[in-house]
Design an enzyme around this catalytic site. Sequence first.
Site, PDB file in Angstrom:
ATOM      1  N   LYS A  35      26.336 -27.419   4.456  1.00 44.56           N
ATOM      2  CA  LYS A  35      25.114 -26.875   5.062  1.00 44.56           C
ATOM      3  C   LYS A  35      24.065 -27.975   5.169  1.00 44.56           C
ATOM      4  O   LYS A  35      24.195 -29.031   4.525  1.00 44.56           O
ATOM      5  CB  LYS A  35      24.605 -25.701   4.226  1.00 44.56           C
ATOM      6  CG  LYS A  35      24.166 -26.078   2.822  1.00 44.56           C
ATOM      7  CD  LYS A  35      23.870 -24.826   1.995  1.00 44.56           C
ATOM      8  CE  LYS A  35      23.435 -25.202   0.593  1.00 44.56           C
ATOM      9  NZ  LYS A  35      23.361 -24.028  -0.292  1.00 44.56           N
ATOM     10  N   ARG A 130      18.048 -13.001  -4.335  1.00 46.90           N
ATOM     11  CA  ARG A 130      17.811 -13.431  -2.951  1.00 46.90           C
ATOM     12  C   ARG A 130      18.727 -12.568  -2.084  1.00 46.90           C
ATOM     13  O   ARG A 130      18.300 -11.515  -1.622  1.00 46.90           O
ATOM     14  CB  ARG A 130      18.116 -14.924  -2.785  1.00 46.90           C
ATOM     15  CG  ARG A 130      17.186 -15.828  -3.589  1.00 46.90           C
ATOM     16  CD  ARG A 130      17.354 -17.289  -3.227  1.00 46.90           C
ATOM     17  NE  ARG A 130      18.764 -17.675  -3.111  1.00 46.90           N
ATOM     18  CZ  ARG A 130      19.210 -18.925  -3.076  1.00 46.90           C
ATOM     19  NH1 ARG A 130      18.366 -19.940  -3.133  1.00 46.90           N
ATOM     20  NH2 ARG A 130      20.492 -19.186  -2.962  1.00 46.90           N
ATOM     21  N   TYR A 254      -3.748 -47.010   0.127  1.00 49.12           N
ATOM     22  CA  TYR A 254      -4.763 -45.985   0.375  1.00 49.12           C
ATOM     23  C   TYR A 254      -5.265 -45.390  -0.937  1.00 49.12           C
ATOM     24  O   TYR A 254      -4.467 -45.127  -1.839  1.00 49.12           O
ATOM     25  CB  TYR A 254      -4.177 -44.847   1.223  1.00 49.12           C
ATOM     26  CG  TYR A 254      -3.935 -45.235   2.656  1.00 49.12           C
ATOM     27  CD1 TYR A 254      -4.996 -45.583   3.495  1.00 49.12           C
ATOM     28  CD2 TYR A 254      -2.648 -45.252   3.175  1.00 49.12           C
ATOM     29  CE1 TYR A 254      -4.759 -45.928   4.822  1.00 49.12           C
ATOM     30  CE2 TYR A 254      -2.412 -45.588   4.496  1.00 49.12           C
ATOM     31  CZ  TYR A 254      -3.473 -45.935   5.316  1.00 49.12           C
ATOM     32  OH  TYR A 254      -3.251 -46.270   6.611  1.00 49.12           O
ATOM     33  N   MET A 302       2.844 -43.941   5.469  1.00 48.77           N
ATOM     34  CA  MET A 302       3.754 -43.392   6.468  1.00 48.77           C
ATOM     35  C   MET A 302       4.947 -44.327   6.705  1.00 48.77           C
ATOM     36  O   MET A 302       6.091 -43.873   6.819  1.00 48.77           O
ATOM     37  CB  MET A 302       3.010 -43.175   7.791  1.00 48.77           C
ATOM     38  CG  MET A 302       3.881 -42.550   8.858  1.00 48.77           C
ATOM     39  SD  MET A 302       3.033 -42.413  10.439  1.00 48.77           S
ATOM     40  CE  MET A 302       1.962 -41.026  10.145  1.00 48.77           C
TER      41      MET A 302
HETATM   42  C1  LIG Z   1      24.246 -24.300  -1.368  1.00 45.43           C
HETATM   43  C2  LIG Z   1      25.185 -23.331  -1.967  1.00 45.43           C
HETATM   44  C3  LIG Z   1      26.169 -23.768  -2.863  1.00 45.43           C
HETATM   45  C4  LIG Z   1      26.239 -25.193  -3.362  1.00 45.43           C
HETATM   46  O1  LIG Z   1      25.273 -25.417  -4.331  1.00 45.43           O
HETATM   47  P1  LIG Z   1      25.193 -26.806  -5.122  1.00 45.43           P
HETATM   48  O2  LIG Z   1      24.189 -26.587  -6.172  1.00 45.43           O
HETATM   49  O3  LIG Z   1      24.773 -27.834  -4.131  1.00 45.43           O
HETATM   50  O4  LIG Z   1      26.562 -27.052  -5.630  1.00 45.43           O
HETATM   51  C5  LIG Z   1      27.080 -22.842  -3.328  1.00 45.43           C
HETATM   52  N1  LIG Z   1      27.021 -21.550  -2.926  1.00 45.43           N
HETATM   53  C6  LIG Z   1      26.080 -21.100  -2.080  1.00 45.43           C
HETATM   54  C7  LIG Z   1      26.057 -19.660  -1.711  1.00 45.43           C
HETATM   55  C8  LIG Z   1      25.133 -21.966  -1.574  1.00 45.43           C
HETATM   56  O5  LIG Z   1      24.207 -21.514  -0.719  1.00 45.43           O
END
Ligand SMILES: *Cc1c(COP(=O)(O)O)cnc(C)c1O
Length: 366
Positions: A35, A130, A254, A302
């Site tokens: 992802k 969630r 800065y 930046m």
């Molecule tokens: C992102 C995600 C993972 C992986 O999590 P990590 O902490 O990067 O290993 C596993 N399961 C779900 C549902 C996720 O959204």
Amino acid sequence: MPRPILATIHTDALRHNLTRVRRSALDARVWAIVKANAYGHGIERVFDAFRAADGFALLDLAEAERVRALGWRGPILLLEGVFEARDLELCSRLDLWHAVHCDAQIDMLAAHKTQVPQRVFLKMNSGMNRLGFTPERFRSAWTRLNALPQVDEISLMTHFSDADGPRGVADALTAFEHATQDLPGERSIANSAAVLRHSTQTRADWVRPGIVLYGGAPDFPENDAAHWQIEPTMTLSTRLIGMQSLQPGATVGYGSSFVADAPMAIGVAAVGYADGYPRHAATGTPVLVNGVRTRVVGRVSMDMVTVDLEPLRKTGVPADLGSEVTLWGRASGGAVLPIDEVARAAGTVGYELMCAVAPRVPVAVD
Ligand SMILES: *Cc1c(COP(=O)(O)O)cnc(C)c1O
């Protein structure tokens, strides 16, 4: 000449980390989590190393199309399932497996016209709050799904809120085991932290490692990448484009937040927050110059970051315009700066830094 900044993706390290995960995953099949464009690495750039995984898991349908376009015929899982009814058509066309975490997604499936029943991963909310059905509602969701001709196989999944910390996985695991008792289907429960820290208890058909594949320790600073025997998969590097000699009382950057208390040399590196280097990286954030560990001084701008050159002078390593600066990852001479350490100094996690490397940064694969 282009600006000297570069992100380098290390294919050997991606391979190594996948092998490392398999060692902890016992005999489970491994979803490579790709992802967020493979945690900022680029799906196309990690694909070769992750061909040895059993499947790819991600959220975005466009990313799933990219994995299929690379020629992957094995499983692909949409971790958040579909977002609207017509996504199911793409699931049929591309043969995507998808999570089902709420009633609205079951409604969409029930209304979906298809000749090809779909494989779904029914998600339980084991305390993260969630996505997913609560333990009380899980079984009725399963029963409803199981009655649909649109659904082929139902697998069962959950995601831990505390696999990386002292609360651990025990309560969530008990809730999951209780709610799924006697239900048929494959199970997937462990993320990176659970695979590494709780492999025996979380043993299941599929594991879902993300960060560990990209060389981040999921439970830093309790444990670091070296402890887990994982390697950095991304190096962010640049060069010095300026140098200054400071007298005591001189300030840097800065807001004049850094004040020299003795004569010192500083270097100016061509990287800034517009490249994804965190602006919150305070004075003291580690950085390598010609492989020597030193620190950021003053505020990140930046396009530039200022670094202390005194540690180089003390160790007799010359620094000059063009000297290599490693923000995280591997320096040319072999020195390593774990992304987790940089993230911590900036009040965040390695995940965020990897994902935030900006589009203007050129990327090489080695
Ligand atoms: C992102 C995600 C993972 C992986 O999590 P990590 O902490 O990067 O290993 C596993 N399961 C779900 C549902 C996720 O959204």
